[in-house]
Design an enzyme around this catalytic site. Structure first.
Site, PDB file in Angstrom:
ATOM      1  N   TYR A  95      41.765 -44.434  18.031  1.00  0.00           N
ATOM      2  CA  TYR A  95      41.157 -43.457  18.943  1.00  0.00           C
ATOM      3  C   TYR A  95      40.398 -42.389  18.157  1.00  0.00           C
ATOM      4  O   TYR A  95      39.263 -42.027  18.505  1.00  0.00           O
ATOM      5  CB  TYR A  95      42.239 -42.827  19.804  1.00  0.00           C
ATOM      6  CG  TYR A  95      41.743 -41.761  20.757  1.00  0.00           C
ATOM      7  CD1 TYR A  95      41.058 -42.116  21.918  1.00  0.00           C
ATOM      8  CD2 TYR A  95      41.964 -40.405  20.514  1.00  0.00           C
ATOM      9  CE1 TYR A  95      40.611 -41.145  22.798  1.00  0.00           C
ATOM     10  CE2 TYR A  95      41.526 -39.437  21.388  1.00  0.00           C
ATOM     11  CZ  TYR A  95      40.844 -39.807  22.529  1.00  0.00           C
ATOM     12  OH  TYR A  95      40.398 -38.835  23.393  1.00  0.00           O
TER      13      TYR A  95
ATOM     14  N   VAL B  47      44.646 -31.059  26.640  1.00  0.00           N
ATOM     15  CA  VAL B  47      44.291 -30.743  28.023  1.00  0.00           C
ATOM     16  C   VAL B  47      45.100 -31.669  28.920  1.00  0.00           C
ATOM     17  O   VAL B  47      45.254 -32.860  28.607  1.00  0.00           O
ATOM     18  CB  VAL B  47      42.782 -30.940  28.283  1.00  0.00           C
ATOM     19  CG1 VAL B  47      42.440 -30.598  29.731  1.00  0.00           C
ATOM     20  CG2 VAL B  47      41.950 -30.104  27.324  1.00  0.00           C
TER      21      VAL B  47
ATOM     22  N   ASP C 116      30.707 -48.550  35.532  1.00  0.00           N
ATOM     23  CA  ASP C 116      31.554 -49.067  34.464  1.00  0.00           C
ATOM     24  C   ASP C 116      30.734 -49.026  33.184  1.00  0.00           C
ATOM     25  O   ASP C 116      29.720 -49.724  33.059  1.00  0.00           O
ATOM     26  CB  ASP C 116      31.981 -50.507  34.791  1.00  0.00           C
ATOM     27  CG  ASP C 116      32.872 -51.120  33.711  1.00  0.00           C
ATOM     28  OD1 ASP C 116      33.002 -50.542  32.621  1.00  0.00           O
ATOM     29  OD2 ASP C 116      33.435 -52.206  33.976  1.00  0.00           O
TER      30      ASP C 116
ATOM     31  N   LYS D 192      36.324 -41.202  18.289  1.00  0.00           N
ATOM     32  CA  LYS D 192      35.843 -39.843  18.530  1.00  0.00           C
ATOM     33  C   LYS D 192      35.043 -39.316  17.342  1.00  0.00           C
ATOM     34  O   LYS D 192      34.091 -38.550  17.516  1.00  0.00           O
ATOM     35  CB  LYS D 192      37.018 -38.923  18.877  1.00  0.00           C
ATOM     36  CG  LYS D 192      37.659 -39.256  20.220  1.00  0.00           C
ATOM     37  CD  LYS D 192      36.623 -39.277  21.354  1.00  0.00           C
ATOM     38  CE  LYS D 192      37.222 -39.535  22.704  1.00  0.00           C
ATOM     39  NZ  LYS D 192      36.228 -39.523  23.794  1.00  0.00           N
TER      40      LYS D 192
ATOM     41  N   THR E 246      31.186 -40.401  38.733  1.00  0.00           N
ATOM     42  CA  THR E 246      31.294 -41.859  38.684  1.00  0.00           C
ATOM     43  C   THR E 246      32.617 -42.294  38.068  1.00  0.00           C
ATOM     44  O   THR E 246      33.267 -41.544  37.334  1.00  0.00           O
ATOM     45  CB  THR E 246      30.144 -42.483  37.871  1.00  0.00           C
ATOM     46  OG1 THR E 246      30.336 -42.203  36.465  1.00  0.00           O
ATOM     47  CG2 THR E 246      28.787 -41.934  38.324  1.00  0.00           C
TER      48      THR E 246
ATOM     49  N   ASN F  56      31.836 -38.755  29.569  1.00  0.00           N
ATOM     50  CA  ASN F  56      33.258 -38.427  29.505  1.00  0.00           C
ATOM     51  C   ASN F  56      34.167 -39.648  29.488  1.00  0.00           C
ATOM     52  O   ASN F  56      35.290 -39.576  28.987  1.00  0.00           O
ATOM     53  CB  ASN F  56      33.639 -37.542  30.699  1.00  0.00           C
ATOM     54  CG  ASN F  56      35.128 -37.343  30.805  1.00  0.00           C
ATOM     55  OD1 ASN F  56      35.741 -36.628  30.011  1.00  0.00           O
ATOM     56  ND2 ASN F  56      35.742 -37.995  31.789  1.00  0.00           N
TER      57      ASN F  56
ATOM     58  N   ILE G 236      28.040 -37.645  35.625  1.00  0.00           N
ATOM     59  CA  ILE G 236      29.250 -37.619  34.800  1.00  0.00           C
ATOM     60  C   ILE G 236      29.952 -38.962  34.878  1.00  0.00           C
ATOM     61  O   ILE G 236      30.144 -39.504  35.970  1.00  0.00           O
ATOM     62  CB  ILE G 236      30.238 -36.527  35.268  1.00  0.00           C
ATOM     63  CG1 ILE G 236      29.524 -35.191  35.475  1.00  0.00           C
ATOM     64  CG2 ILE G 236      31.378 -36.372  34.264  1.00  0.00           C
ATOM     65  CD1 ILE G 236      30.415 -34.114  36.056  1.00  0.00           C
TER      66      ILE G 236
END
Length: 278
Positions: A147, A180, A55, A151, A36, A82, A11
């Protein structure tokens, strides 16, 4: 519905929020989990997870982390992309350098990690790639244009990747969170005062820009609840194409089917843009 067992999970972006909660949930369910982040120290306190520095904007860092997982676990069954950042502001004034960093992290970085993991999954003829998108990639709103675009790109790449990777036994799941509890909105607040200055054409709606930056944290779903729902969904034996959870995750995708002119008027009123007509 049956669930996959003992999957080796990698992840990205586990220092806070969604990524950290996902790492805890995968580990709780008994999956060997490698969490990570760019700063490995930020992973302190994660229980039952292996932690690594990764990174997503640095190819050497990516390769080192992926090879470390292979050395320790022998395989990667599930990749969760993520890692992401946010930038708020009207598209005509948002700093271009911020947009470049946003694209490099949210889009190029996601693909770079996927490309690094893909050969190992393809050789074992199985795997699952989970890409974290957003409902604003389906229903974009003012002051989140950059943003939202990243996405939307994640969703598009996921749809194509699902078809291209399928011959190798690799499945792709797109996660589209609503609101969230997270630090991503707070981090996006940095620099917003530029829109309050006399030089900004949007100074009259500065308060609305700040409000939009905080909107996802108004009555958000808690991260542990989100993680439970999403991990259960994405680890089904038969992978779903899309998984959603969080405040607005069901409603916003439906609103996109309204007439586009009506959507424009609703958004202009909701976020104060009508005031700029004066």
């Amino acid at each position: 519905m049956s669930q996959l067992k003992k999957q080796v999970v990698l992840i990205t972006g586990c220092s806070t929020g969604i990524g950290r909660a996902l790492a805890n949930e995968f580990a709780r369910l008994g999956h060997p989990t490698f969490a990570t982040a760019r700063n490995r120290n930020a992973l302190a306190g994660l229980e039952d997870c292996e932690t690594l520095q990764l990174d997503v904007t640095d190819r050497d860092s990516i390769d080192n982390a992926v090879n470390e997982v292979i050395d320790r676990a022998g395989r990667i069954d599930v990749l969760v992309n993520n890692a992401g950042i946010n930038v708020f502001g009207p598209l005509t004034e948002v700093p271009i350098d911020d947009v470049r960093q946003l694209l490099e992290t949210n889009v190029t970085g996601l693909l770079a990690v996927t490309q690094a993991v893909f050969p190992f999954m393809a050789k074992q003829r199985r795997g699952r790639i989970v890409n974290i998108g957003s409902v604003v990639g389906i229903f974009p709103t003012p002051y989140t244009g950059a943003y939202s675009a990243t996405k939307s790109a994640v969703h598009t790449m996921s749809d194509i990747l699902r078809v291209e990777a399928a011959p190798f036994g690799i499945e792709v799941v797109t996660v589209q969170p609503g609101g969230v509890r997270s630090q991503i909105g707070n981090k996006g607040l940095v620099g917003l005062e530029r829109y309050s200055q006399e030089t900004s054409f949007y100074r009259k709606v500065y308060d609305r820009i700040v409000e939009r930056a905080n909107l996802s944290q108004q009555d958000p779903m808690e991260t542990d609840q989100f993680a439970r729902k999403i991990v259960k969904a994405v680890m089904r034996t038969n992978a779903p194409r899309v998984a959603r959870a969080g405040n607005g995750a069901t409603l916003l995708p439906i609103l996109r089917w309204l007439p586009s002119g009506l959507i424009d008027r609703i958004l202009a009123k909701r976020f104060g843009l009508a005031a700029l007509n004066d």
